[in-house]
Design a protein around this motif. Structure first.
Motif, PDB file in Angstrom:
ATOM      1  N   ASP A 215      22.158 -15.791  -2.099  1.00  0.00           N
ATOM      2  CA  ASP A 215      22.504 -16.598  -1.007  1.00  0.00           C
ATOM      3  C   ASP A 215      21.655 -15.795   0.129  1.00  0.00           C
ATOM      4  N   SER A 216      20.515 -15.048  -0.229  1.00  0.00           N
ATOM      5  CA  SER A 216      19.791 -14.422   0.789  1.00  0.00           C
ATOM      6  C   SER A 216      20.463 -13.356   1.479  1.00  0.00           C
ATOM      7  N   THR A 217      21.326 -12.908   0.914  1.00  0.00           N
ATOM      8  CA  THR A 217      22.227 -11.553   1.558  1.00  0.00           C
ATOM      9  C   THR A 217      21.513 -10.322   1.068  1.00  0.00           C
ATOM     10  N   LYS A 218      21.219  -9.473   2.265  1.00  0.00           N
ATOM     11  CA  LYS A 218      20.563  -8.325   1.840  1.00  0.00           C
ATOM     12  C   LYS A 218      21.220  -7.424   0.826  1.00  0.00           C
ATOM     13  N   LYS A 219      20.630  -7.140  -0.078  1.00  0.00           N
ATOM     14  CA  LYS A 219      21.199  -6.276  -1.547  1.00  0.00           C
ATOM     15  C   LYS A 219      20.720  -4.888  -1.450  1.00  0.00           C
ATOM     16  N   GLY A 220      19.579  -4.546  -0.852  1.00  0.00           N
ATOM     17  CA  GLY A 220      19.049  -3.336  -1.108  1.00  0.00           C
ATOM     18  C   GLY A 220      17.355  -3.520  -0.650  1.00  0.00           C
ATOM     19  N   GLY A 221      16.628  -2.379  -1.453  1.00  0.00           N
ATOM     20  CA  GLY A 221      15.285  -2.553  -1.111  1.00  0.00           C
ATOM     21  C   GLY A 221      14.712  -1.430  -2.124  1.00  0.00           C
ATOM     22  N   VAL A 222      13.308  -1.886  -2.613  1.00  0.00           N
ATOM     23  CA  VAL A 222      12.411  -1.124  -3.515  1.00  0.00           C
ATOM     24  C   VAL A 222      11.093  -0.754  -2.943  1.00  0.00           C
ATOM     25  N   ILE A 223      10.732   0.560  -3.388  1.00  0.00           N
ATOM     26  CA  ILE A 223       9.266   0.799  -3.060  1.00  0.00           C
ATOM     27  C   ILE A 223       8.554   0.934  -4.429  1.00  0.00           C
ATOM     28  N   VAL A 224       7.218   0.700  -4.436  1.00  0.00           N
ATOM     29  CA  VAL A 224       6.390   1.065  -5.424  1.00  0.00           C
ATOM     30  C   VAL A 224       5.229   2.034  -4.663  1.00  0.00           C
ATOM     31  N   PHE A 225       5.013   3.094  -5.355  1.00  0.00           N
ATOM     32  CA  PHE A 225       3.955   4.019  -4.721  1.00  0.00           C
ATOM     33  C   PHE A 225       3.086   4.748  -5.824  1.00  0.00           C
ATOM     34  N   ARG A 226       2.060   5.271  -5.457  1.00  0.00           N
ATOM     35  CA  ARG A 226       1.040   5.802  -6.519  1.00  0.00           C
ATOM     36  C   ARG A 226       0.678   7.139  -5.670  1.00  0.00           C
ATOM     37  N   ASP A 227       0.094   8.199  -6.642  1.00  0.00           N
ATOM     38  CA  ASP A 227      -0.618   9.171  -6.075  1.00  0.00           C
ATOM     39  C   ASP A 227      -2.021   8.870  -5.753  1.00  0.00           C
ATOM     40  N   VAL A 228      -2.563   9.023  -4.666  1.00  0.00           N
ATOM     41  CA  VAL A 228      -3.989   8.879  -4.279  1.00  0.00           C
ATOM     42  C   VAL A 228      -4.660  10.209  -3.702  1.00  0.00           C
ATOM     43  N   THR A 229      -3.964  11.291  -4.115  1.00  0.00           N
ATOM     44  CA  THR A 229      -4.448  12.394  -3.601  1.00  0.00           C
ATOM     45  C   THR A 229      -6.008  12.537  -3.782  1.00  0.00           C
ATOM     46  N   HIS A 230      -6.808  12.412  -5.048  1.00  0.00           N
ATOM     47  CA  HIS A 230      -7.870  12.284  -5.088  1.00  0.00           C
ATOM     48  C   HIS A 230      -8.757  11.282  -4.266  1.00  0.00           C
ATOM     49  N   ARG A 231      -8.353  10.238  -4.261  1.00  0.00           N
ATOM     50  CA  ARG A 231      -9.101   9.204  -3.515  1.00  0.00           C
ATOM     51  C   ARG A 231      -8.995   9.814  -2.096  1.00  0.00           C
ATOM     52  N   ALA A 232      -7.696  10.130  -1.587  1.00  0.00           N
ATOM     53  CA  ALA A 232      -7.812  10.617  -0.175  1.00  0.00           C
ATOM     54  C   ALA A 232      -8.634  11.865   0.234  1.00  0.00           C
ATOM     55  N   ILE A 233      -8.704  12.902  -0.915  1.00  0.00           N
ATOM     56  CA  ILE A 233      -9.548  13.805  -0.833  1.00  0.00           C
ATOM     57  C   ILE A 233     -10.976  13.489  -0.599  1.00  0.00           C
ATOM     58  N   ALA A 234     -11.304  12.560  -1.547  1.00  0.00           N
ATOM     59  CA  ALA A 234     -12.707  12.211  -1.586  1.00  0.00           C
ATOM     60  C   ALA A 234     -13.162  11.222  -0.262  1.00  0.00           C
ATOM     61  N   GLU A 235     -12.136  10.390   0.386  1.00  0.00           N
ATOM     62  CA  GLU A 235     -12.289   9.552   1.453  1.00  0.00           C
ATOM     63  C   GLU A 235     -12.396  10.829   2.685  1.00  0.00           C
ATOM     64  N   GLU A 236     -11.510  11.752   2.539  1.00  0.00           N
ATOM     65  CA  GLU A 236     -11.859  12.936   3.519  1.00  0.00           C
ATOM     66  C   GLU A 236     -13.219  13.624   3.504  1.00  0.00           C
ATOM     67  N   ALA A 237     -13.592  13.665   2.285  1.00  0.00           N
ATOM     68  CA  ALA A 237     -15.006  14.588   2.225  1.00  0.00           C
ATOM     69  C   ALA A 237     -16.046  13.447   2.597  1.00  0.00           C
ATOM     70  N   LEU A 238     -15.845  12.157   2.379  1.00  0.00           N
ATOM     71  CA  LEU A 238     -16.930  11.204   2.991  1.00  0.00           C
ATOM     72  C   LEU A 238     -16.726  11.144   4.538  1.00  0.00           C
ATOM     73  N   LYS A 239     -15.503  11.278   5.180  1.00  0.00           N
ATOM     74  CA  LYS A 239     -15.786  11.290   6.573  1.00  0.00           C
ATOM     75  C   LYS A 239     -16.390  12.785   7.052  1.00  0.00           C
ATOM     76  N   GLN A 240     -16.079  13.577   6.333  1.00  0.00           N
ATOM     77  CA  GLN A 240     -16.646  14.946   6.625  1.00  0.00           C
ATOM     78  C   GLN A 240     -18.105  14.887   6.686  1.00  0.00           C
ATOM     79  N   ALA A 241     -18.650  14.005   5.310  1.00  0.00           N
ATOM     80  CA  ALA A 241     -20.195  13.899   5.154  1.00  0.00           C
ATOM     81  C   ALA A 241     -20.741  12.951   6.170  1.00  0.00           C
ATOM     82  N   PHE A 242     -20.031  11.975   6.747  1.00  0.00           N
ATOM     83  CA  PHE A 242     -20.478  11.075   7.609  1.00  0.00           C
ATOM     84  C   PHE A 242     -20.540  11.842   9.121  1.00  0.00           C
ATOM     85  N   ALA A 243     -19.658  12.778   9.173  1.00  0.00           N
ATOM     86  CA  ALA A 243     -19.673  13.223  10.562  1.00  0.00           C
ATOM     87  C   ALA A 243     -20.789  14.235  10.717  1.00  0.00           C
TER      88      ALA A 243
END
Length: 705
Positions: free
Chosen positions: A401-429
């Motif tokens: 009946d559309s009553t709020k019952k709770g919530g759910v999150i899905v997440f993943r480790d993107v450390t390698h990608r984040a570091i790579a993107e950070e390196a890219l930004k530094q390279a572009f800098a």
């Protein structure tokens, strides 16, 4: 004196009896009334003495007013004896005869009128005996009411039993059928139950235990119940006969009926059709099993998936916290409130410094009914001191009946990608500090391609078997200058001259075509060098170089520049642009150079794996173009050497290379172009020996016409 004594003695007796006694003379005048008569009629003896009997005695017979003096009294005076028994049958008393007392009260009575005779048998008067039968009348009325009520209850119960879905049968102790309702007939089939003796019901109507095979010994059950006075409560049985071909499941009960002495006088059998309940129970059991399997499957999926999954109820209590979530966050489910989540788990903004507001966390937002997508966060706590970058999406949970019952999150480790993107930004800098190195690198790649093409030409022309065969043919022809016509006409070898010339001409044509194609590729590579220089000169004018190009043709052109190297290594190339737009608007030369660098990088990765001796399959490069959300994606996939995890964040840095002859500028310049276009580029590899996917994501606004 004797008569007087007898009269007094008789009066004493009559005064002591329980009935009312009134006596008259021959003229109907009252001569005697006992006390009971006084009480019954309301007349005292002194008042009635000497009065006519009709003056004080008013009796109604039946439902009509018939004074006694008009009927029976006259007859009595004339002689004879009359009693109330003459008014009805010999076995009944007419309780409708009543005396109307002096007060007007009607009193039900029984009466007897007897004449008095003198010694000569002449009529001398009458004696009337009256009896108050009020209590008998009350008892009769009560009995009639009781009988009426019992009759009504019996009719009501019979109506109820006949309308019930449950089957009901009443059997005497001698197995005589006292009652059957319609439902029991419908349940047991078309052959009437009252025709078949109960002892034959199992055989005739097909009564089995719940296993649907073992017959129920009905006669034994009846005998045992009768002997012991026991009961059977809701025993499950199965009935299958010609009217119930598929059979029905029943619950049967046998209950004893007791008389007032608590002795069993009959048995009531009640059967209830539970087939639908049985089917529903089976379906429920099946549904529960399926649900259990789904829960187990869900638990298995949650337990094995690489992404972290956390769910909470409306109060914020965790209901799901899969192993990957615990592994990524370093901390398992903790009994704490949503206001403490950022503090306890260590949720920060990607800057790694600013604590993420608790009420803005994706799971907290989901509990408030808000959805969130791709929220970038950083997690650092005592269990993960170096921290991890995570990408989080959240959704609210609702019931039917559309009553709020709770919530759910899905997440993943993107450390390698984040570091790579950070390196890219530094390279572009670094901007365009390494522009000269990039130009030289790109030109060097192009020159290498030219060199490969020239070497192919040199190999084809230096060791040309076709020319050797042609010169040998010339020497043979020269020996027959004087008899040329005779030679080609009659000499067997001379007759082969014309076919040979035709074959050589065809071979020269093929060779020439190959040389021309090689020269075309060399020319394209030289033009590519010109484009590189022109592109760098126009770098400050980005809009000048943007143009509409065919995506698949652009990819084919980049591959074609490497065709000699691809053919030499026997690399299988596959290009798939089915799920991408046909044309894009882009900086053509830079886009082209990026593709060349990525294809060349894949070729070199295949070479490196081949040198290590680890190649057991056909070398392959695939280029796949598709759309995803707001991006045009290009995946350049190879089955070459792959990338070690620790190098994923370094490969886009200027000057970084794992090759002896590499410059480390190919991927760096490609990254500069992608990031400068507002896009993303990152490598996907499961480690050394497992190949690499280089993923480029260009925003629609940058590439779609």
């Amino acid at each position: 004196m004797a008569n007087t004594a007898s009269h007094e003695q008789l009066s004493s007796i009559l005064n002591g009896v329980g009935d009312a006694v009134i006596a008259t003379d021959r003229n109907g005048l009252i001569t005697f009334m006992n006390p009971v008569a006084e009480t019954l009629t309301g007349w005292e003896k002194e008042e009635g003495a000497g009065k006519q009997i009709a003056d004080i005695l008013n009796v109604n017979v039946g439902d009509s007013a018939n004074p006694i003096e008009n009927t029976y009294l006259i007859k009595a005076l004339q002689g004879g004896s009359i009693s109330a028994e003459g008014l009805s049958s010999a076995s009944e008393v007419d309780y409708n005869t009543c005396l109307i007392a002096k007060s007007g009260r009607e009193i039900p009575i029984d009466y007897n009128i007897t004449p008095i005779k003198d010694d000569e048998e002449n009529h001398a008067g009458i004696v009337i005996t009256l009896r108050d039968i009020t209590k008998y009348k009350t008892r009769e009325d009560g009995s009639n009411r009781t009988i009426s009520e019992l009759r009504h209850q019996t009719q009501l119960m019979e109506t109820v039993f006949n309308s019930m879905y449950d089957g009901i049968a009443v059997l005497s102790l001698t197995n005589d059928i006292l009652f059957l309702n319609p439902s029991i007939q419908q349940i047991f089939g078309p052959e009437p139950l009252n025709v078949t003796p109960p002892s034959k019901w199992t055989e005739t109507h097909g009564v089995f235990y719940s296993d649907e095979k073992t017959p129920v010994p009905f006669h034994q059950i009846i005998s045992a119940l009768t002997a012991q006075g026991g009961a059977i409560i809701e025993q499950e049985v199965f009935v299958r006969n010609k009217n119930q071909a598929e059979g029905i499941h029943l619950k049967a009960s046998a209950l004893p009926l007791f008389d007032e002495n608590q002795e069993v006088v009959a048995y009531v059998y009640v059967v209830h059709d539970i087939t639908k309940d049985k089917i529903a129970a089976i379906q429920l059991e099946k549904a529960m099993q399926e649900l259990q399997n789904q829960v187990q499957l869900t638990d298995t999926i949650f337990g094995s998936m690489g992404d972290g999954v956390i769910a909470a109820d409306a109060s914020g209590a965790f209901t799901i916290f899969n192993p990957s979530a615990e592994k990524i966050l370093g901390i398992g489910p903790i009994d704490t409130t949503p206001e403490k989540w950022s503090e306890v788990f260590g949720f920060f903004f990607p800057d790694r410094v600013t604590l993420f507001p608790a009420d803005e966390l994706p799971l907290a937002r989901a509990l408030k009914g808000e959805a969130s997508d791709n929220v970038e966060m950083f997690v650092r706590n005592p269990k993960v001191p170096e921290g991890v970058f995570i990408n989080v999406s959240g959704r609210p949970l609702h019931d039917e009946d559309s009553t709020k019952k709770g919530g759910v999150i899905v997440f993943r480790d993107v450390t390698h990608r984040a570091i790579a993107e950070e390196a890219l930004k530094q390279a572009f800098a670094y901007g365009r500090l390494e522009i000269v190195e990039t130009i030289l690198h790109n030109i060097g790649n192009a020159i290498n391609s030219v060199t490969v093409g020239i070497n192919v030409l040199q190999e084809n022309l230096a060791d040309n078997d076709l020319l050797d065969h042609f010169f040998a043919f010339a020497d043979a022809v020269k020996a027959h200058q004087e008899d040329w016509v005779e030679y080609i006409k009659n000499d067997p070898q001379g007759q082969q001259v014309l076919p040979f010339i035709i074959a050589v001409a065809a071979d020269f044509t093929d060779q020439n075509k190959e040389v021309v194609e090689t020269l075309e590729r060399v020319s394209e590579k030289v033009s590519h060098i010109t484009d590189i220089i022109r592109t760098q000169k126009s770098a400050s004018q980005p809009n000048v170089m943007r143009k509409n190009i065919n995506l698949q043709e652009a990819i084919l052109s980049a591959v074609k520049l490497q065709q000699d190297s691809i053919d030499k290594r026997g690399i299988q190339v596959d290009i798939n642009c089915k799920n991408a737009p046909e044309k894009i608007r882009i900086h053509e030369s830079q886009f082209h150079q990026m593709l060349v660098n990525l294809v060349k990088n894949s070729i070199e990765a295949i070479d490196e794996l081949a040198r290590s001796g680890g190649f057991n399959e056909t070398p392959a490069i695939a280029v796949q173009a598709y759309t995803s959300e707001d991006f045009l994606c290009l995946d350049v996939i190879d089955n070459g050497i792959g990338i070690a995890p620790e190098n994923l964040k370094l490969i886009f840095s200027a000057g970084y290379t794992t090759k002896e002859s590499g410059t480390g500028l190919g991927l760096h310049s490609s990254a500069n172009f992608v990031i400068g276009s507002g896009g993303k580029i990152y490598p996907l590899s499961e480690g050394i020996g497992n190949g690499t996917t280089m993923r480029i994501m260009l925003r629609y606004s940058s590439v779609i016409p």
